[in-house]
Design a protein around this motif. Structure first.
Motif, PDB file in Angstrom:
ATOM      1  N   ALA A  95       0.366  -7.240   3.489  1.00  0.00           N
ATOM      2  CA  ALA A  95       1.012  -6.440   2.442  1.00  0.00           C
ATOM      3  C   ALA A  95       2.468  -6.843   2.258  1.00  0.00           C
ATOM      4  O   ALA A  95       2.916  -7.088   1.135  1.00  0.00           O
ATOM      5  CB  ALA A  95       0.915  -4.956   2.794  1.00  0.00           C
ATOM      6  N   ARG A 137       1.830   4.060   1.305  1.00  0.00           N
ATOM      7  CA  ARG A 137       2.044   4.170  -0.147  1.00  0.00           C
ATOM      8  C   ARG A 137       3.125   3.206  -0.619  1.00  0.00           C
ATOM      9  O   ARG A 137       3.061   2.673  -1.722  1.00  0.00           O
ATOM     10  CB  ARG A 137       2.434   5.604  -0.497  1.00  0.00           C
ATOM     11  CG  ARG A 137       1.360   6.614  -0.106  1.00  0.00           C
ATOM     12  CD  ARG A 137       0.986   7.480  -1.271  1.00  0.00           C
ATOM     13  NE  ARG A 137      -0.175   8.286  -0.974  1.00  0.00           N
ATOM     14  CZ  ARG A 137      -0.229   9.599  -1.129  1.00  0.00           C
ATOM     15  NH1 ARG A 137       0.844  10.255  -1.544  1.00  0.00           N
ATOM     16  NH2 ARG A 137      -1.329  10.253  -0.890  1.00  0.00           N
ATOM     17  N   ASP A 154       1.702  -0.186  -0.998  1.00  0.00           N
ATOM     18  CA  ASP A 154       0.937  -0.345  -2.245  1.00  0.00           C
ATOM     19  C   ASP A 154       1.816  -0.923  -3.360  1.00  0.00           C
ATOM     20  O   ASP A 154       1.347  -1.705  -4.194  1.00  0.00           O
ATOM     21  CB  ASP A 154       0.376   1.006  -2.700  1.00  0.00           C
ATOM     22  CG  ASP A 154      -0.719   1.513  -1.776  1.00  0.00           C
ATOM     23  OD1 ASP A 154      -1.273   0.694  -1.018  1.00  0.00           O
ATOM     24  OD2 ASP A 154      -0.999   2.719  -1.815  1.00  0.00           O
ATOM     25  N   SER A 197       2.343  -4.754  -4.074  1.00  0.00           N
ATOM     26  CA  SER A 197       1.402  -5.545  -4.881  1.00  0.00           C
ATOM     27  C   SER A 197       1.967  -5.817  -6.268  1.00  0.00           C
ATOM     28  O   SER A 197       1.487  -6.702  -6.985  1.00  0.00           O
ATOM     29  CB  SER A 197       0.059  -4.813  -5.000  1.00  0.00           C
ATOM     30  OG  SER A 197       0.244  -3.559  -5.652  1.00  0.00           O
ATOM     31  N   ALA A 232      -5.819  -0.008  -1.648  1.00  0.00           N
ATOM     32  CA  ALA A 232      -4.944   1.109  -1.261  1.00  0.00           C
ATOM     33  C   ALA A 232      -4.760   1.099   0.255  1.00  0.00           C
ATOM     34  O   ALA A 232      -5.744   1.127   1.013  1.00  0.00           O
ATOM     35  CB  ALA A 232      -5.542   2.425  -1.727  1.00  0.00           C
ATOM     36  N   HIS A 233      -3.497   1.108   0.724  1.00  0.00           N
ATOM     37  CA  HIS A 233      -3.254   0.748   2.116  1.00  0.00           C
ATOM     38  C   HIS A 233      -3.550   1.865   3.120  1.00  0.00           C
ATOM     39  O   HIS A 233      -3.873   1.559   4.272  1.00  0.00           O
ATOM     40  CB  HIS A 233      -1.813   0.250   2.270  1.00  0.00           C
ATOM     41  CG  HIS A 233      -1.667  -1.166   1.835  1.00  0.00           C
ATOM     42  ND1 HIS A 233      -1.386  -1.517   0.538  1.00  0.00           N
ATOM     43  CD2 HIS A 233      -1.820  -2.332   2.518  1.00  0.00           C
ATOM     44  CE1 HIS A 233      -1.361  -2.832   0.437  1.00  0.00           C
ATOM     45  NE2 HIS A 233      -1.614  -3.349   1.609  1.00  0.00           N
TER      46      HIS A 233
END
Length: 348
Positions: free
Chosen positions: A92, A225, A228, A231, A287-288
């Motif tokens: 991520a 969150r 996310d 990305s 979604a992490h």
């Protein structure tokens, strides 16, 4: 599962992983030179927790399970979950599907720290010096990779991978040098770090690793969150108020705690952090927060299965678990390279 709704896919995935994990623990605990039936594994677990006073059906069952197999299974669960969550966070923050603690040199850096502590005699200062040296060396390797991949305020993916290759090469050479100058006992311990093994896992090691993995796992979930938003790219994340560099530094510390706590007690176990997040992402999406939980369960299941294979594939032998994960992970990494290249239209 593509035709199913996201909530249904998540429910099926988490339910399947939980059932498979419980089954894997019971089968792994019962397999070995002293076979133990599943119901006796369950009874032994209840006796150990003080919830049952039923006598042992087989002599020495409780001793074998609670002194040898249960600590080993607990270590497999923790290490698998830690490595898989670390891989998820690294992919991520670097926005790179190929990022993995082993690929970018974190694991080999930690193993080098442990080997230096062994050969240079630092272990005379305490049993935990090796683990501390592995942690600091792994953190140093992570910071080197991060700082080297930065240019013009951005993280260059190609530089990241190439720096990881350089770190792995340097750590490999340094490990070979330490092996050359070490005595016979030191050489055997260094080989242990390089191959990875859960043989000899003990409850005190589980007690040390458990709070580290829980604390780092909670920190990773709290970052979920924010991860996310990565990305969208660094610029997009900054526009939404994300302090990109601060998040990266915190994430790097989280990854270092997860990976180094695993490597400190089990040596190098590669590719878990690469394989598991990709498999989970294919099912439940990017979604992490749910991805981190699913990766933790999947990593724990993979290590339980690999450890079971390591103990039972060859009679009267205990294969290095890192060897098995590399045999599986190497072809998967090759497939991932080709898949990424095909979707990106080439590397150029």
């Amino acid at each position: 599962m593509r035709g199913l709704r996201p909530r249904t896919r998540s429910t099926l995935l988490f339910g399947g992983l939980a059932v498979a994990l419980v089954a894997g623990v019971v089968v792994s605990a019962g397999a070995g030179q002293l076979p133990v039936p599943p119901h006796e594994v369950w009874n032994s677990l209840l006796r150990g927790l003080g919830l049952s006073d039923a006598p042992e059906a087989l002599p020495n069952t409780d001793s074998a399970l609670w002194n040898i197999r249960f600590p080993r299974i607990a270590m497999a669960l923790l290490i698998g979950a830690a490595l898989a969550m670390a891989g998820t966070v690294m992919q991520a923050i670097f926005a790179n599907p190929l990022a993995e603690p082993g690929v970018v040199g974190v694991s080999s850096g930690a193993a080098l720290g442990a080997a230096a502590a062994i050969v240079l005699g630092w272990t005379a200062f305490g049993d935990w010096v090796t683990a501390i040296a592995a942690f600091l060396a792994g953190l140093g390797a992570t910071l080197v990779v991060y700082l080297a991949s930065r240019a013009g305020g951005r993280t260059e993916v190609v530089t990241l991978v190439l720096t990881g290759i350089a770190i792995n090469a340097f750590a490999g050479g340094a490990l070979a040098f330490l092996t050359f100058i070490g005595d016979t006992g030191s050489r055997e311990e260094i080989v242990f770090w390089q191959l990875g093994s859960l043989n000899g896992a003990r409850w005190p090691e589980v007690a040390v690793m458990l709070p580290l993995v829980i604390a780092a796992g909670i920190a990773a979930l709290l970052l979920g969150r924010t991860l996310d938003l990565f990305s969208l790219g660094e610029r997009g994340a900054r526009h939404l108020g994300v302090r990109v560099e601060t998040v990266r530094i915190v994430s790097i510390v989280v990854v270092a705690v997860l990976v180094c706590s695993a490597v400190a007690f089990a040596g190098i176990i590669a590719f878990v952090g690469l394989i598991v997040p990709h498999l989970m992402r294919m099912v439940i999406g990017p979604a992490h927060r749910p991805l981190l939980v699913a990766s933790a369960l999947g990593g724990a299941l993979l290590l339980i299965a690999a450890d079971l294979a390591a103990r039972t594939m060859v009679p009267m032998a205990d294969l290095p678990i890192g060897m098995l994960t590399s045999i599986i992970g190497g072809p998967f990494f090759f497939w991932l390279l080709r898949r990424t290249r095909r979707r990106s239209g080439g590397w150029g």
